[in-house]
Design a protein around this motif. Sequence first.
Motif, mmCIF file in Angstrom:
data_model
loop_
_atom_site.group_PDB
_atom_site.id
_atom_site.type_symbol
_atom_site.label_atom_id
_atom_site.label_comp_id
_atom_site.label_asym_id
_atom_site.label_seq_id
_atom_site.Cartn_x
_atom_site.Cartn_y
_atom_site.Cartn_z
ATOM 1 N N GLN A 128 0.473 -1.229 -0.107
ATOM 2 C CA GLN A 128 0.152 -0.360 -0.111
ATOM 3 C C GLN A 128 0.959 1.101 0.047
ATOM 4 O O GLN A 128 0.935 2.399 -0.503
ATOM 5 N N LYS A 129 1.738 1.502 0.559
ATOM 6 C CA LYS A 129 2.773 1.815 0.974
ATOM 7 C C LYS A 129 3.753 2.849 -0.819
ATOM 8 O O LYS A 129 3.750 4.176 -0.538
ATOM 9 N N PHE A 130 3.689 1.815 -0.944
ATOM 10 C CA PHE A 130 4.420 1.727 -2.635
ATOM 11 C C PHE A 130 3.403 2.506 -3.308
ATOM 12 O O PHE A 130 4.003 3.280 -4.222
ATOM 13 N N PHE A 131 2.270 1.677 -3.963
ATOM 14 C CA PHE A 131 1.406 2.308 -4.714
ATOM 15 C C PHE A 131 1.074 3.106 -4.294
ATOM 16 O O PHE A 131 0.293 3.965 -4.737
ATOM 17 N N ASN A 132 1.025 3.604 -3.399
ATOM 18 C CA ASN A 132 0.336 5.475 -3.198
ATOM 19 C C ASN A 132 1.049 5.893 -2.869
ATOM 20 O O ASN A 132 0.776 7.561 -2.702
ATOM 21 N N GLU A 133 2.805 5.920 -2.602
ATOM 22 C CA GLU A 133 3.203 7.347 -2.835
ATOM 23 C C GLU A 133 4.914 6.927 -3.800
ATOM 24 O O GLU A 133 5.115 8.153 -2.998
ATOM 25 N N CYS A 134 5.102 5.767 -4.255
ATOM 26 C CA CYS A 134 5.813 5.900 -5.526
ATOM 27 C C CYS A 134 5.568 6.165 -7.084
ATOM 28 O O CYS A 134 5.189 5.323 -7.135
ATOM 29 N N CYS A 195 -4.891 2.170 -5.597
ATOM 30 C CA CYS A 195 -4.166 3.445 -4.936
ATOM 31 C C CYS A 195 -3.791 4.711 -6.297
ATOM 32 O O CYS A 195 -3.742 4.647 -7.054
ATOM 33 N N LYS A 196 -2.679 5.375 -5.286
ATOM 34 C CA LYS A 196 -2.663 6.631 -6.196
ATOM 35 C C LYS A 196 -1.920 6.724 -7.717
ATOM 36 O O LYS A 196 -1.929 6.938 -8.435
ATOM 37 N N PHE A 197 -0.923 5.357 -7.220
ATOM 38 C CA PHE A 197 0.082 5.187 -8.996
ATOM 39 C C PHE A 197 0.090 3.311 -8.383
ATOM 40 O O PHE A 197 0.876 2.949 -8.301
ATOM 41 N N PRO A 198 -1.596 2.688 -9.811
ATOM 42 C CA PRO A 198 -1.761 2.018 -9.306
ATOM 43 C C PRO A 198 -0.683 0.730 -10.937
ATOM 44 O O PRO A 198 -0.105 1.670 -11.502
ATOM 45 N N PRO A 199 -0.071 0.005 -10.654
ATOM 46 C CA PRO A 199 0.021 -0.914 -11.212
ATOM 47 C C PRO A 199 -0.077 -0.464 -12.928
ATOM 48 O O PRO A 199 -1.379 -0.815 -12.668
#
Length: 253
Positions: A128-134, A195-199
């Motif tokens: 969740q952290k990666f796909f929301n913040e990176c 998420c903010k930055f989805p795959p």
Amino acid sequence: MKNIQRFRILVMGRANAGKTTILQRVCNSVEKPEIFDGEGNKIEDAIVQGTEMRGYHNIKYELVFKSNPRFVFHDSCGFEAGSTQQFEQMREFVVECATTRSVKKRVHAIWFCIPMTDCCRTVMAAEQKFFNECDTGHVPVMVLLTKGDSLELDAIEELEDEGCEMEEAQERVTEKQGELLKKWLAHIEHELNSCKFPPRGYVALQKMHQEDTDCTVLVENTANVMNEEGLQKLLISTQQSNVQLCIEYAVRK
């Protein structure tokens, strides 16, 4: 794109997610990769083993297999333990390699591995952290469901719960295992797509422990989510396991 000779991939995921095995299959190798410091200097095994024993990991190291040196991999150590420092180092590396002026140093794709060995915890705080913040910018992220074969026991248990005898359960286990994999894939897509930055894409992998496993589906899906045709061609030409894929892709394009 003519100046780019090698395809560079950042591989991410939890510890024991089967990352190295996947890279071996992609490069048709059973050997461990050679490791370089990014300037072309080889890192000796003793040094690497020593740093790993102390829990140190350098994401900038380049992993290259002799069987296919046109692939360059970077391995991000798992940050599931919640280390802010590890996460920031990873994010800095992603941003740096996505925006660098040197085309030879750019990361072209990211493979984020989620193992099915702990399928009840497929999407945790780290994912969740990666796909929301990176924000990886133009670098596509593919989610790889790894170790799908570990669902075999769950499949047998479900078949037995449905009233199947052991013999029948053994006959139907492959089909049921595929159903479970699809179910967990749908769950992961639902969680990460919000998420903010989805795959950009997802692919489920099985039988990676077998040396003759074909990785065409992984390569093809990665190529399909890339925006630049030049990079698509580079990836397809870099893989050496499926000549027919090269021909089909050339005809399609």
